[in-house]
Design an enzyme around this catalytic site. Structure first.
Site, mmCIF file in Angstrom:
data_model
loop_
_atom_site.group_PDB
_atom_site.id
_atom_site.type_symbol
_atom_site.label_atom_id
_atom_site.label_comp_id
_atom_site.label_asym_id
_atom_site.label_seq_id
_atom_site.Cartn_x
_atom_site.Cartn_y
_atom_site.Cartn_z
ATOM 1 N N SER A 249 35.952 35.802 37.433
ATOM 2 C CA SER A 249 36.182 37.074 36.876
ATOM 3 C C SER A 249 35.825 36.693 35.266
ATOM 4 C CB SER A 249 37.323 37.382 37.365
ATOM 5 O OG SER A 249 38.538 36.928 37.068
ATOM 6 N N ASP B 104 37.008 35.872 45.553
ATOM 7 C CA ASP B 104 37.974 35.618 44.145
ATOM 8 C C ASP B 104 38.177 34.498 44.509
ATOM 9 O OD1 ASP B 104 40.255 35.574 41.851
ATOM 10 O OD2 ASP B 104 39.647 37.407 41.194
ATOM 11 N N HIS C 265 39.047 42.409 38.711
ATOM 12 C CA HIS C 265 38.531 41.748 39.836
ATOM 13 C C HIS C 265 38.591 42.424 40.881
ATOM 14 C CE1 HIS C 265 41.320 37.849 38.744
ATOM 15 N NE2 HIS C 265 41.934 38.857 38.082
#
Length: 470
Positions: A161, A138, A33
């Site tokens: 991701s 994220d 990530h």
């Protein structure tokens, strides 16, 4: 990269120039990530848009030290905000865990919530300086950037991701729908049931599901040439919410500049081998095998009678710079050298029955018609993906579309409890100014200052009440 220095780190005092649009990256603290959003930062920076990369000090250091394929010194406009967070438990990975998910990383995932207040203060400070603040976070950091939805000139975008296929599968199962065989999901598509620990499943519910509706769009590290069907599937699922989707991958450079040609000795060795003669074995940065599994893999690779490069490592800890590491003992006679890069004859034949099957299967596949077709498809796909990031390629056009969208000059619309929000500009600037002072103070004295937090919470609540009354 050993021959390069870390990129410069910039703090709040560098925010002196008026910027039209700024981008804030908020990654989950795990290598896949961290690296992907740092690589995306490089791509956005190439459009002359300032990028602020936010994380705990140790994870920013990890991202910068492991970056590859480009010179981080050239990225002077990536402003790294190193935030000190309280110590967290940092256990070694457990190779014998019943569920293979890297549950040893759960403490660092939980600790990421400590970034919420510093990130909130940074967003307010930036909103006072820039015409528009774009937050790319994220998918598991939604709660950390919650403040973005209270700022009249901010937009947030979810970054995924993992593959669009994996997200499609997760979305179906989350909705309780049975995965039936069809064009998208072939027969015997495995369920995600049992893949995650209960604690991580709760973490996903809290940080993923709860905050998706407040985002303007989704960003994927994938390519439409590879996953267009699944991207279309995901877009149809969110069409009512008006959420846009962009496939901008691959983020990692597909060509290495001549100035960055110094390579690890394994890659130098690989360049000397004949085409299609080497097996590459790697299980990423979160997988950990026990000693018996490592032994079986080692013997299986030897039995394949093929040259190989095997990246043998334990999964990352929550802080890769902290404490001990498990040292895996390779089988006796294993050569770890430039010339060897393989196994020598060390085991009795009666010890390698299981792995002999593995090695034979690899050998047959490499030499079979199926293997030839697989290599041909891989080569064609690789060429297509490389073309996708070139001028006129599909990923390049997706990136241009995304940049045009985030830099557009039309007004931003927000939803908070299904109501549009419009904060008082003067009050907002005042609060941003206070946030700057508080953030500087927190950076000097440690962000857990109770006085700073009390002041910021009070200001924050006033802003929220003003939104509610509107």
């Amino acid at each position: 990269m050993a021959n390069q220095q870390d990129p410069p780190s910039h703090g709040i005092n560098d925010l002196t120039k008026q910027a039209q649009v700024v981008v804030v990256m908020v990654p989950l603290p795990a290598q896949g990530h961290l690296n992907q959003l740092l690589q995306l930062s490089r791509l956005i920076l190439s459009h002359n848009i300032p990028v602020h990369y936010v994380g705990a000090t140790t994870h920013n250091r990890q991202a910068k030290q492991r970056v590859h394929g480009w010179d981080p010194n050239a990225a002077a406009n990536i402003h790294f905000h190193d935030i000190e967070i309280p110590p967290f438990h940092c256990p070694l990975p457990n190779p014998k865990a019943k569920i293979k998910f890297p549950s040893h990383l759960q403490p660092v995932f939980n600790a990421s919530s400590q970034l919420t207040k510093p990130v909130s203060m940074l967003l307010r400070a930036l909103s006072c300086k820039a015409r528009k603040v774009i937050v790319i976070h994220d998918s598991l950091m939604g709660s950390v950037i919650e403040e973005a939805r209270f700022l009249s000139n901010a937009e947030s975008y979810t970054f995924h991701s993992v593959s669009a296929f994996a997200i499609s599968l997760y979305e179906r199962e989350r909705e309780g729908k049975v995965i039936e065989e069809n064009v998208l999901f072939p027969r015997n598509t495995p369920s995600l049931e049992g893949c995650f620990t209960d604690e991580f499943a709760d973490f996903v519910d809290c940080h993923y599901s709860k905050y998706q509706k407040f985002n303007t769009g989704r960003v994927y590290n994938t390519c439409k040439l590879v996953e267009s069907a699944y991207l279309d599937f995901l877009e149809k699922d969110t069409i009512k919410e008006g959420i846009k989707h962009w496939a901008l991958g691959p983020f990692n450079p597909v060509t290495i500049p001549e100035s960055s040609k110094k390579q690890h000795f394994c890659l130098e060795w690989l360049d000397k081998q004949a085409k299609n003669t080497v097996i590459y074995v790697s299980f990423g940065t979160t997988t950990t095998f026990d000693d018996e599994q490592i032994k079986e893999l080692a013997i299986g690779l030897r039995e394949s009678k093929k040259k190989f490069i095997w990246v043998l490592r334990d999964g990352d800890k929550g802080d890769v710079f902290n404490g001990e590491e498990r040292r895996t003992e390779l089988p006796k006679g294993y050569e770890n050298s430039v010339d060897g890069l393989g196994l020598v004859d060390w085991a009795r034949r009666d010890e390698i029955v299981t792995s002999k099957i593995v090695g034979s299967a690899v050998n047959r596949l490499m030499a079979s018609t199926e293997g030839d077709e697989m290599r041909k498809r891989a080569a064609e796909m690789g060429e297509s993906v490389r073309g996708s990031v070139a001028e006129g390629g599909v990923s390049r056009m997706e990136m241009e579309s995304f940049i045009a969208h985030i830099t557009r000059k039309n007004s931003i619309k927000y939803k908070y409890g299904h109501r549009k929000q419009s904060l008082c500009c003067a009050s907002e600037k005042l609060r941003a100014k206070e946030s700057v002072s508080l953030l500087i103070n927190c950076n000097k004295e440690g962000y857990s200052s109770s006085w700073s937090h009390k002041r910021f919470r009070t200001n924050n609540l006033r802003g929220r009440k003003r939104v509610d009354k509107f």
